[in-house]
Design a protein around this motif. Sequence first.
Motif, PDB file in Angstrom:
ATOM      1  N   ALA A   1      16.282  54.873 -17.368  1.00  0.00           N
ATOM      2  CA  ALA A   1      16.772  55.598 -18.547  1.00  0.00           C
ATOM      3  C   ALA A   1      16.979  57.061 -18.203  1.00  0.00           C
ATOM      4  O   ALA A   1      16.121  57.698 -17.575  1.00  0.00           O
ATOM      5  N   PRO A   2      18.103  57.646 -18.591  1.00  0.00           N
ATOM      6  CA  PRO A   2      18.313  59.070 -18.319  1.00  0.00           C
ATOM      7  C   PRO A   2      17.412  59.924 -19.207  1.00  0.00           C
ATOM      8  O   PRO A   2      16.836  59.450 -20.188  1.00  0.00           O
ATOM      9  N   VAL A   3      17.299  61.169 -18.848  1.00  0.00           N
ATOM     10  CA  VAL A   3      16.591  62.116 -19.712  1.00  0.00           C
ATOM     11  C   VAL A   3      17.200  62.043 -21.110  1.00  0.00           C
ATOM     12  O   VAL A   3      18.425  62.069 -21.259  1.00  0.00           O
ATOM     13  N   PRO A   4      16.387  61.923 -22.155  1.00  0.00           N
ATOM     14  CA  PRO A   4      16.928  61.724 -23.508  1.00  0.00           C
ATOM     15  C   PRO A   4      17.369  63.020 -24.171  1.00  0.00           C
ATOM     16  O   PRO A   4      16.965  64.117 -23.780  1.00  0.00           O
ATOM     17  N   GLY A   5      18.206  62.862 -25.198  1.00  0.00           N
ATOM     18  CA  GLY A   5      18.597  63.983 -26.031  1.00  0.00           C
ATOM     19  C   GLY A   5      19.713  64.839 -25.486  1.00  0.00           C
ATOM     20  O   GLY A   5      19.961  65.931 -26.007  1.00  0.00           O
ATOM     21  N   LEU A   6      20.432  64.374 -24.454  1.00  0.00           N
ATOM     22  CA  LEU A   6      21.498  65.162 -23.834  1.00  0.00           C
ATOM     23  C   LEU A   6      22.866  64.635 -24.268  1.00  0.00           C
ATOM     24  O   LEU A   6      23.109  63.428 -24.252  1.00  0.00           O
ATOM     25  N   LEU A   7      23.746  65.534 -24.624  1.00  0.00           N
ATOM     26  CA  LEU A   7      25.083  65.172 -25.102  1.00  0.00           C
ATOM     27  C   LEU A   7      26.055  65.101 -23.933  1.00  0.00           C
ATOM     28  O   LEU A   7      26.285  66.101 -23.242  1.00  0.00           O
ATOM     29  N   ALA A   8      26.636  63.928 -23.719  1.00  0.00           N
ATOM     30  CA  ALA A   8      27.655  63.773 -22.675  1.00  0.00           C
ATOM     31  C   ALA A   8      28.934  64.509 -23.077  1.00  0.00           C
ATOM     32  O   ALA A   8      29.202  64.737 -24.258  1.00  0.00           O
ATOM     33  N   GLY A   9      29.738  64.843 -22.077  1.00  0.00           N
ATOM     34  CA  GLY A   9      30.925  65.662 -22.317  1.00  0.00           C
ATOM     35  C   GLY A   9      31.950  65.038 -23.232  1.00  0.00           C
ATOM     36  O   GLY A   9      32.541  65.697 -24.071  1.00  0.00           O
ATOM     37  N   GLY A  10      32.211  63.725 -23.063  1.00  0.00           N
ATOM     38  CA  GLY A  10      33.137  63.036 -23.944  1.00  0.00           C
ATOM     39  C   GLY A  10      34.524  62.871 -23.369  1.00  0.00           C
ATOM     40  O   GLY A  10      34.831  63.330 -22.255  1.00  0.00           O
ATOM     41  N   PRO A  11      35.403  62.187 -24.112  1.00  0.00           N
ATOM     42  CA  PRO A  11      36.736  61.854 -23.617  1.00  0.00           C
ATOM     43  C   PRO A  11      37.496  63.073 -23.099  1.00  0.00           C
ATOM     44  O   PRO A  11      37.541  64.115 -23.750  1.00  0.00           O
ATOM     45  N   ASN A  12      38.107  62.902 -21.935  1.00  0.00           N
ATOM     46  CA  ASN A  12      38.815  64.001 -21.279  1.00  0.00           C
ATOM     47  C   ASN A  12      39.958  63.415 -20.468  1.00  0.00           C
ATOM     48  O   ASN A  12      39.771  62.983 -19.328  1.00  0.00           O
ATOM     49  N   PRO A  13      41.160  63.389 -21.040  1.00  0.00           N
ATOM     50  CA  PRO A  13      42.284  62.794 -20.317  1.00  0.00           C
ATOM     51  C   PRO A  13      42.668  63.550 -19.055  1.00  0.00           C
ATOM     52  O   PRO A  13      43.412  63.028 -18.225  1.00  0.00           O
ATOM     53  N   GLY A  14      42.134  64.766 -18.846  1.00  0.00           N
ATOM     54  CA  GLY A  14      42.393  65.483 -17.605  1.00  0.00           C
ATOM     55  C   GLY A  14      41.782  64.806 -16.401  1.00  0.00           C
ATOM     56  O   GLY A  14      42.306  64.915 -15.290  1.00  0.00           O
ATOM     57  N   ARG A  15      40.657  64.125 -16.572  1.00  0.00           N
ATOM     58  CA  ARG A  15      40.003  63.306 -15.539  1.00  0.00           C
ATOM     59  C   ARG A  15      39.962  64.035 -14.185  1.00  0.00           C
ATOM     60  O   ARG A  15      40.285  63.476 -13.149  1.00  0.00           O
ATOM     61  N   GLN A  16      39.478  65.280 -14.208  1.00  0.00           N
ATOM     62  CA  GLN A  16      39.523  66.114 -13.002  1.00  0.00           C
ATOM     63  C   GLN A  16      38.623  65.609 -11.884  1.00  0.00           C
ATOM     64  O   GLN A  16      38.715  66.102 -10.749  1.00  0.00           O
ATOM     65  N   ASP A  17      37.760  64.651 -12.158  1.00  0.00           N
ATOM     66  CA  ASP A  17      36.820  64.171 -11.150  1.00  0.00           C
ATOM     67  C   ASP A  17      37.404  63.097 -10.241  1.00  0.00           C
ATOM     68  O   ASP A  17      36.811  62.738  -9.226  1.00  0.00           O
ATOM     69  N   GLY A  18      38.559  62.524 -10.606  1.00  0.00           N
ATOM     70  CA  GLY A  18      39.172  61.487  -9.782  1.00  0.00           C
ATOM     71  C   GLY A  18      38.503  60.136  -9.881  1.00  0.00           C
ATOM     72  O   GLY A  18      38.801  59.233  -9.082  1.00  0.00           O
ATOM     73  N   CYS A  19      37.615  59.934 -10.842  1.00  0.00           N
ATOM     74  CA  CYS A  19      36.934  58.645 -11.000  1.00  0.00           C
ATOM     75  C   CYS A  19      37.863  57.639 -11.682  1.00  0.00           C
ATOM     76  O   CYS A  19      38.917  57.998 -12.212  1.00  0.00           O
ATOM     77  N   THR A  20      37.438  56.395 -11.675  1.00  0.00           N
ATOM     78  CA  THR A  20      38.202  55.338 -12.346  1.00  0.00           C
ATOM     79  C   THR A  20      37.763  55.248 -13.798  1.00  0.00           C
ATOM     80  O   THR A  20      36.586  55.029 -14.089  1.00  0.00           O
ATOM     81  N   TYR A  21      38.701  55.424 -14.709  1.00  0.00           N
ATOM     82  CA  TYR A  21      38.422  55.396 -16.147  1.00  0.00           C
ATOM     83  C   TYR A  21      38.966  54.099 -16.739  1.00  0.00           C
ATOM     84  O   TYR A  21      40.014  53.602 -16.300  1.00  0.00           O
ATOM     85  N   PRO A  22      38.318  53.534 -17.764  1.00  0.00           N
ATOM     86  CA  PRO A  22      38.854  52.322 -18.391  1.00  0.00           C
ATOM     87  C   PRO A  22      40.143  52.570 -19.157  1.00  0.00           C
ATOM     88  O   PRO A  22      40.911  51.642 -19.408  1.00  0.00           O
ATOM     89  N   SER A  23      40.396  53.830 -19.551  1.00  0.00           N
ATOM     90  CA  SER A  23      41.626  54.163 -20.272  1.00  0.00           C
ATOM     91  C   SER A  23      41.989  55.600 -19.963  1.00  0.00           C
ATOM     92  O   SER A  23      41.114  56.444 -19.735  1.00  0.00           O
ATOM     93  N   THR A  24      43.283  55.869 -19.955  1.00  0.00           N
ATOM     94  CA  THR A  24      43.748  57.242 -19.789  1.00  0.00           C
ATOM     95  C   THR A  24      44.187  57.855 -21.106  1.00  0.00           C
ATOM     96  O   THR A  24      44.580  59.019 -21.142  1.00  0.00           O
ATOM     97  N   LEU A  25      44.136  57.091 -22.202  1.00  0.00           N
ATOM     98  CA  LEU A  25      44.486  57.620 -23.514  1.00  0.00           C
ATOM     99  C   LEU A  25      43.466  58.675 -23.924  1.00  0.00           C
ATOM    100  O   LEU A  25      42.258  58.540 -23.662  1.00  0.00           O
ATOM    101  N   ALA A  26      43.934  59.721 -24.605  1.00  0.00           N
ATOM    102  CA  ALA A  26      43.107  60.901 -24.840  1.00  0.00           C
ATOM    103  C   ALA A  26      41.765  60.572 -25.482  1.00  0.00           C
ATOM    104  O   ALA A  26      40.715  61.057 -25.042  1.00  0.00           O
ATOM    105  N   ALA A  27      41.756  59.749 -26.528  1.00  0.00           N
ATOM    106  CA  ALA A  27      40.529  59.497 -27.277  1.00  0.00           C
ATOM    107  C   ALA A  27      39.606  58.494 -26.604  1.00  0.00           C
ATOM    108  O   ALA A  27      38.473  58.302 -27.047  1.00  0.00           O
TER     109      ALA A  27
END
Length: 678
Positions: A513-539
């Motif tokens: 389990a990750p450290v609790p209470g931390l807010l992930a960044g959220g949808p980002n169609p810029g995808r600057q990390d080069g990872c594989t995303y399940p969708s490229t749609l903005a939301a």
Amino acid sequence: MRPIPTALLLGLILLPARAQAPTDAIRLNQIGFYPNAPKEAVVTGPPAEDTFHVLRVATGDTVYTGTLGPSRHWTLSGESMRRADFSSLRTPGAYVLDVPGLGRSHAFVINEAVHRPVAVAALKGYYFQRASTALDAAHAGIWARPAGHPDDRVMVHPSAASPARPAGTILAAPRGWYDAGDYNKYVVNSGISTYTLLALYEHYPALATALKTNIPESGNDVPDVLDEALWNIRWMLAMQDPHDGGVYHKLTTPGFEGAVMPHQATQPRYVVQKGTAATLDFAAVMAQAARLYDDFPSTFPGLADSLRTAALAAWHWARTRPDIPYVQGAMNQAFDPDIHTGEYGDSNLSDEWAWAAAELAVTLEADSFLTVASPLDAAPDVPWWGGVRMLGWYTLLHHRQALAAALDTNSLKQRFLDFAGTLASARTPYGTVMGHEAGHFVWGSNSVAANQGMLLMQAFRLTADSTYLWAALSNLDYLLGRNATGYSFVTGYGDRTPMHPHHRPSQADGIAAPVPGLLAGGPNPGRQDGCTYPSTLAARAYVDDWCSYASNEIAINWNAPLVYLAAAIEATLAGIAAPTSHEPDDLGAVLPPRLLPPYPNPAREEARLPFVLPVPEEVRLEAFDLLGRRVAAWPARTYPPGRHHVTWSLAGLPGGLYLIRLTSGARAYTHRLLKVQP
């Protein structure tokens, strides 16, 4: 009715209703809802019929049946959806939503204090980000870890060299929060983050005081939110050069560390280049903090004065260096070693000037700062680390009664409400304010949602208009699951939450389990990390993967508005600090006891000493000259809630500066009054 403990309600999530695995086709706030607030879910995919049902978890019986709304398509998510509104269900309990042909939702609760755990966890997230200290099991549980980064031997980078501190000088700058998933500390990003936590206390003192996070300082006479903020403020103070008042941009390693625990990250660390943005952000936070820690003189003797002094020194440095940006590429061409960590560069500094001017004007009761940088020189906008003008607006609006002679506060308020009204009226097919423009989906988009919510809560505080409150709540619903990804974006809170955030301790500690209470960044169609995303749609451009620093990293400036939003809504809907009129803070409903500026000031023959009380309370008023001699006193008495004043005859007193003090319990408030000879 006393709220049922949310933990108890969550414990009721058992068979038979829980026997079905929840479907991703139903998106809702996975924590729950307030009895008397809106309750909505979004259904994607074709249902078998037009109805939906709400089932009690413990028994499986149906407690509510409703009709799905019309189908709507959202281009930003590529989905067609229908909304399920069950706002009229108000009975506390644990439930699931069932849609024939699609399945059942994640379980949720209806409860009066439903978001208190989220607010506490998000605030506790800062404790887990502390540098220069071990996290012990008594406070960190399974996420206990050894101390990392004592930062007691930090080098001055050549870009930051000065005659008093040449390159290579060793200095100490311990404490502070790790900025994000990395282990560096950045003044600019600390600015908005620390401000936001302090603003929660300033705007909602009762609720902020009630948030207990089990940190080492818990149990003293200071709210945990102020203790936590002070951990970072003390680091920020160490980032100011005492020889000239300028502030170093960041404390950093030359490059990012690998996926190791803090005590295993041992690259050399530097303070780098002083800059105008960092210095003004510093000045703003120190000025804001000075007026709040003034409330605790016995616990923090001399702290408020030190903060005011630091704020002024930073302001004076910036006045002689008004436009020194931090440009990392140019710096690396001129100095070694190269620095390749977060830049936080900013080419437009007018908003930093406006914010610092606002905080200093309020704290030092001097409108001259507002003539240097007027807050009205630009249009309002949702704040972010590189656009902090609105933070100054929040402060000026909160203290507008004391500023009416120095600033057109009516115009300020109306411009703000015009902007907030436009924001509140724009909704997506998900029913949220967040996402009604494609531009919301940027790096750290979840902070956009949270900061929108914080802004809307300011409008609600000004007007008591529930339109703003429900709009803010829609964005909290978004962050906790009513979004196109189906995730509750807060680690550990909800059924479907990030398990692999880009956060070095969570990646390296060997705990699933990750450290609790931390807010992930959220949808980002810029995808600057080069990872594989399940969708490229903005939301939907989000992936729960350590690889994805562009969508799944955490950051202190994202958590801060989540803390504020969850706590502010909790304060309002759980009955703490709820507005009682169309001008709630005029009667002190959202203020602590407060001595307001005396008037007229300067005064000749008499002056009024106004103060505000949120509850019936005994107060004492006294006046002192600059030698500390008491020259006037009024008998202690209990006043009802509201605004009051006493009239002070100045006859017989010599001209000069006097200090007015209001004492309320263990707290004391002061203002200055200048008497001039008739």
